[in-house]
Design an enzyme around this catalytic site. Structure first.
Site, mmCIF file in Angstrom:
data_model
loop_
_atom_site.group_PDB
_atom_site.id
_atom_site.type_symbol
_atom_site.label_atom_id
_atom_site.label_comp_id
_atom_site.label_asym_id
_atom_site.label_seq_id
_atom_site.Cartn_x
_atom_site.Cartn_y
_atom_site.Cartn_z
ATOM 1 N N GLU A 66 0.783 -1.313 -0.034
ATOM 2 C CA GLU A 66 -0.035 -0.278 -0.030
ATOM 3 C C GLU A 66 1.135 1.376 -0.001
ATOM 4 O O GLU A 66 0.409 2.348 -0.519
ATOM 5 C CB GLU A 66 -0.849 0.001 1.439
ATOM 6 N N ARG B 281 7.452 -14.474 0.392
ATOM 7 C CA ARG B 281 6.831 -12.964 0.950
ATOM 8 C C ARG B 281 7.395 -12.581 2.150
ATOM 9 O O ARG B 281 7.532 -11.218 2.375
ATOM 10 C CB ARG B 281 5.139 -13.462 1.351
ATOM 11 N N ASN C 224 0.276 -8.739 -6.653
ATOM 12 C CA ASN C 224 0.296 -7.712 -7.366
ATOM 13 C C ASN C 224 1.033 -8.590 -8.702
ATOM 14 O O ASN C 224 2.141 -8.650 -8.687
ATOM 15 C CB ASN C 224 1.067 -6.472 -7.225
#
Length: 482
Positions: free
Chosen positions: A108, A321, A388
């Protein structure tokens, strides 16, 4: 629905009361008294639920403070700046106008950077404050923000922390990224006359279901009523916000800011490291398993083992991740007798090394430039929400992903509608191994998928930052700074 059909948002200084007007065919007409009564009742229920929430967060404040100390002990909070999470500033507030951008984490925050840069260039008279919640986001974003941006950790949503933060920084406006709808933040800002905007607005399917429950529905309706601008990342998300009673004239579209990956400039040190790795991979067949979650490494390493039988010059780049997960993967492989190169140790791809594990943060966009094929993780098991895919498409990779893509489903659909070859979705190990085998065996198929992904990205990313800035400036900032 779009910017040209949207009525200008109300000034943030206007008191937010249930509206007595409705709009029909461009004319104003009074709502029926029954409708006014329902709106007033809904607003009062929202206020009641908020008072309960505020009382609960006040009562739980000591436990939340202890939780912060525990997170600091585990290395999840900044060792020196963690008091900022309690609303205690570490920097002075500059005089003049101040705009606060808030993002929860790295993804974000990266999506906010192009808009922050645009604001900094076009409104140099405005001070910009950026906050994130996670330590990992801080480590990456601190070097990518413009030098004049103030960076702090976001306060936890307790009355004392949030009130202290708002009282010290006194922002003229707040731009929240995606889904950070914290009641004490939103209601506290509104009571202080601070304007609110929600960019790249989204709610996960689970969050939408929870907010739709009878107990929480009045609260989310109250929170959304405080925003003068909501920019959802898809039409489905716009419908969700309207169903939760966001005011229709506050909703506008700009496109998903996560398509704005070309707006980021790599750091000089990153470029040097990537070029060195590029030389090591120059004579290899390469594919990357990016943003994988726990459990998915079994699929990726199983595929690697199968492909190695046909392509002995293969190198698989594994990018978990979370960096700690990368270290654990490397240790397990080494215990099994495999030679692994670990990025944080600056290890080279010596002969016999076919797995390169990336256990660092903030390099994914540059790493995509090293591989013709990218498999995006967080998508191979139910309950995961995808990641994404536009970053890989922007780098010209052939893009593959699983079927469990969560709120990134709109991105997959948009790209596939432009060109079905732009994104390939696979079901599991066997399906993925077969797909990769076809790409490695046929250069024309690989090239067509790379080209399709790049062209779809270019079409969808065009002017997304300019659109977001224009909406923010016209529907929000001109009222906030008036």
């Amino acid at each position: 629905m779009g910017p040209e059909k949207t009525l200008p948002a109300q000034s943030h200084r206007a008191k937010l009361k249930p509206s007595k007007l409705c709009f029909k065919k461009g004319k104003r007409s009074r709502l029926p008294k029954q409708a006014e009564g329902k709106m007033a009742m809904a607003a009062s229920r929202g206020e009641l639920v908020y008072k309960i929430y505020r009382a609960l967060t006040y009562g739980l404040s000591p436990l939340l403070h202890l939780h912060l100390h525990w997170r600091k002990f585990r290395g999840l909070e900044h060792p020196l700046r963690w008091p900022e999470r309690l609303g205690r500033p570490s920097l002075p507030r500059p005089p003049g106008l101040l705009l606060w951008f808030h993002a929860v984490s790295l993804g974000e925050g990266m999506a906010a950077i192009p808009v922050i840069k645009c604001c900094s260039q076009r409104r140099p008279d405005v001070n910009i404050l950026m906050t994130t919640t996670t330590f990992s986001a801080f480590e990456v974003l601190k070097n990518r923000l413009p030098a004049n941006v103030i960076y702090q950790f976001a306060p936890i949503d307790t009355p004392s922390a949030m009130d202290a933060f708002l009282g010290y920084w006194k922002p003229n406006g707040i731009v929240i990224m995606e889904s950070e709808l914290w009641p004490n933040l939103v209601v506290g800002a509104s009571k202080c006359g601070i304007g609110l905007a929600l960019l790249n607005a989204r709610l996960s399917a689970k969050s939408f279901r929870n907010w739709s429950r009878p107990v929480l529905f009045p609260l989310i309706s109250l929170l959304l009523s405080k925003f003068s601008l909501i920019v959802p990342l898809s039409s489905v998300q716009a419908i969700h916000f309207q169903l939760l009673q966001a005011t229709p004239f506050s909703i506008n579209f700009s496109g998903d800011l996560k398509y704005a990956v070309d707006e980021y400039e790599p750091l000089v040190k990153d470029v040097g490291c990537i070029k060195d790795l590029q030389k090591q991979l120059s004579q290899k067949r390469v594919w990357m398993a990016a943003s994988i979650h726990r459990g998915e490494e079994g699929i990726m390493l199983g595929v690697h083992k199968g492909l190695m039988q046909t392509y002995p010059d293969l190198v698989t780049i594994v990018v978990p991740r979370h960096p700690q997960h990368g270290k654990e993967i490397a240790e397990e492989l080494q215990k099994g007798g495999q030679t692994v190169a670990l990025r944080s140790r600056h290890e080279k791809l010596i002969p016999g090394t076919s797995i390169y594990v990336v256990d660092t943060l903030g390099e994914l966009r540059q790493l995509y430039k090293l591989t013709p094929i990218a498999v995006i993780g967080g998508s191979f098991f139910p309950g995961l929400g995808g990641h994404n895919i536009s970053e890989a498409a922007a780098a010209g990779c052939a893009v593959l992903t699983g079927h469990h893509v969560g709120h990134f489903s709109h991105m997959v659909i948009e790209m596939q509608q432009l060109n079905p070859l732009s994104v390939m979705q696979v079901s599991g190990k066997l399906d993925l191994e077969k797909a990769l085998g076809e790409l490695f065996s046929d250069a024309k198929i690989l090239e067509s998928r790379q080209k399709a992904a790049k062209e779809a990205f270019n079409a969808l990313s065009s002017s997304v930052v300019a659109n977001a800035w224009n909406l923010l400036n016209f529907h929000f900032l001109r009222h906030v700074f008036s």
